[in-house]
Write an enzyme that holds these catalytic residues in place. Structure first.
Site, PDB file in Angstrom:
ATOM      1  N   LYS A  57       0.869  -1.179   0.000  1.00 52.36           N
ATOM      2  CA  LYS A  57       0.000   0.000   0.000  1.00 52.36           C
ATOM      3  C   LYS A  57       0.902   1.224   0.000  1.00 52.36           C
ATOM      4  O   LYS A  57       1.906   1.278   0.730  1.00 52.36           O
ATOM      5  CB  LYS A  57      -0.864  -0.023   1.260  1.00 52.36           C
ATOM      6  CG  LYS A  57      -1.681   1.235   1.523  1.00 52.36           C
ATOM      7  CD  LYS A  57      -2.854   1.302   0.558  1.00 52.36           C
ATOM      8  CE  LYS A  57      -3.836   2.392   0.933  1.00 52.36           C
ATOM      9  NZ  LYS A  57      -4.669   1.997   2.099  1.00 52.36           N
ATOM     10  N   SER A  59       0.666   5.819  -0.756  1.00 49.99           N
ATOM     11  CA  SER A  59      -0.151   6.986  -1.069  1.00 49.99           C
ATOM     12  C   SER A  59      -0.186   7.188  -2.580  1.00 49.99           C
ATOM     13  O   SER A  59       0.802   6.936  -3.276  1.00 49.99           O
ATOM     14  CB  SER A  59       0.441   8.241  -0.429  1.00 49.99           C
ATOM     15  OG  SER A  59       0.554   8.104   0.967  1.00 49.99           O
ATOM     16  N   THR A 111      -0.888  11.612   0.341  1.00 50.63           N
ATOM     17  CA  THR A 111      -1.825  12.328  -0.517  1.00 50.63           C
ATOM     18  C   THR A 111      -2.397  13.537   0.208  1.00 50.63           C
ATOM     19  O   THR A 111      -2.687  14.568  -0.410  1.00 50.63           O
ATOM     20  CB  THR A 111      -2.946  11.387  -0.975  1.00 50.63           C
ATOM     21  OG1 THR A 111      -2.352  10.236  -1.600  1.00 50.63           O
ATOM     22  CG2 THR A 111      -3.877  12.063  -1.964  1.00 50.63           C
ATOM     23  N   ALA A 112      -2.544  13.425   1.522  1.00 50.22           N
ATOM     24  CA  ALA A 112      -3.039  14.557   2.310  1.00 50.22           C
ATOM     25  C   ALA A 112      -2.151  15.779   2.124  1.00 50.22           C
ATOM     26  O   ALA A 112      -2.645  16.901   1.914  1.00 50.22           O
ATOM     27  CB  ALA A 112      -3.113  14.174   3.788  1.00 50.22           C
ATOM     28  N   HIS A 150      -7.430   8.779   8.338  1.00 54.49           N
ATOM     29  CA  HIS A 150      -7.784   7.527   9.012  1.00 54.49           C
ATOM     30  C   HIS A 150      -8.876   7.742  10.060  1.00 54.49           C
ATOM     31  O   HIS A 150      -9.783   8.550   9.889  1.00 54.49           O
ATOM     32  CB  HIS A 150      -6.534   6.868   9.605  1.00 54.49           C
ATOM     33  CG  HIS A 150      -5.428   6.647   8.611  1.00 54.49           C
ATOM     34  ND1 HIS A 150      -5.658   6.236   7.323  1.00 54.49           N
ATOM     35  CD2 HIS A 150      -4.079   6.805   8.715  1.00 54.49           C
ATOM     36  CE1 HIS A 150      -4.502   6.131   6.675  1.00 54.49           C
ATOM     37  NE2 HIS A 150      -3.540   6.474   7.494  1.00 54.49           N
TER      38      HIS A 150
END
Length: 282
Positions: A57, A59, A111-112, A150
């Site tokens: 996983k 971003s 990504t944030a 999250h």
């Protein structure tokens, strides 16, 4: 001899939910190394950047730096509507001071952080903190505002914090597309056949969890930062959806849009080559 496949994903409920059947051998994947590595997404971004994991996983922001060596998988992604990072602050914070404020972010490659830079390019005083430390840092006055992701999306109000902007809503109003937050990638050197088998195994693992939602509960709670079962269920409902089973044309378009805007703003390198392992017609 079967090639060993190292796997990394986050301890967040959506990841432990969707990978449960795979890592517990309910869905077979020859060569998969168990147990997997569970780490926060920024740590996974760094490991993938150094080619330390076969499957991981990451971003979607990080994908813009790694697409030459890693292929995007069509299963396991976290996209959606109304699921973006939130910029939050204490109630006494003046939003007019945002450009000069100290803003906590959960990692430079998240990504944030990319969305924040696209939304407000003038925010330069960014402080990287582990995502679980951001709310406490805001409450303690160590930073002025923070990007939360999250489970914290569902609990920040309990700490008397307020939302300044929902970057998922901003993205949707800007583009009309779902917000691509995270995705699963595999090393291109594994080859088409192996990557296809990995995609199918992840899809089967997601389907198992959806059809047997109680089965992963203990595993999810073992790793979750927020143990409140309601917050966990909200988290899974928000981030595990049709895009998790298959990105489809809209999901792929959303990722390409994000990376295109980031490249245009010179926040990632120019984007070349296919995202997927295979291209149309192969």
């Amino acid at each position: 001899m079967t090639e060993t496949l190292t796997l990394g994903f986050s301890p967040c409920p959506n990841d432990t939910f969707l990978f449960y059947a795979l890592v517990h051998g309910i869905v077979p994947l020859p060569g998969l190394q168990r147990p997997p590595l569970l780490a926060d997404v920024e740590s996974l971004n760094s490991l993938v950047r150094n080619s330390c994991l076969a499957i991981s996983k990451i971003s979607c922001h990080a994908l813009g730096h790694m697409r030459r060596d890693y292929a995007l998988l069509t299963s396991g992604a976290a996209l959606g509507r109304g699921c973006g990072p939130l910029l939050v602050a204490r109630r006494d914070f003046d939003p007019a001071a945002l450009a000069s404020g100290r803003i906590a972010i959960p990692g430079n490659l998240t990504t944030a952080s990319l969305l924040l830079r696209l939304w407000q390019p003038n925010c330069h005083n960014l402080i990287v903190l582990p995502f679980e430390s951001i709310v406490p840092a805001i409450c303690a006055g160590q930073v002025d505002a923070g990007l939360i992701i999250h489970e914290a999306r569902f609990t920040y109000a309990q700490h008397n914090l307020i939302e300044l902007v929902d970057l998922g809503c901003w993205w949707q109003e800007l583009t009309g597309l779902p917000l691509p937050l995270g995705a699963i990638v595999a090393q291109r050197q594994l080859g088409n056949a192996k990557v296809s088998a990995i995609e199918k195994a992840i899809t089967a693992s997601v389907l198992y969890a959806q059809r047997n939602p109680g089965a992963p509960t203990a595993y999810i709670r073992q790793h979750a930062q927020e143990l409140d079962i309601e917050a966990i269920e909200q988290h899974i409902a928000l981030y595990v959806n049709d895009f998790t089973l298959d990105l489809g044309e809209e999901g792929l378009a959303a990722i390409e849009e994000l990376l295109g805007r980031a490249a245009q703003a010179e926040l990632i390198p120019p984007q070349e080559g296919p995202l997927l392992m295979r291209t149309d017609g192969e």
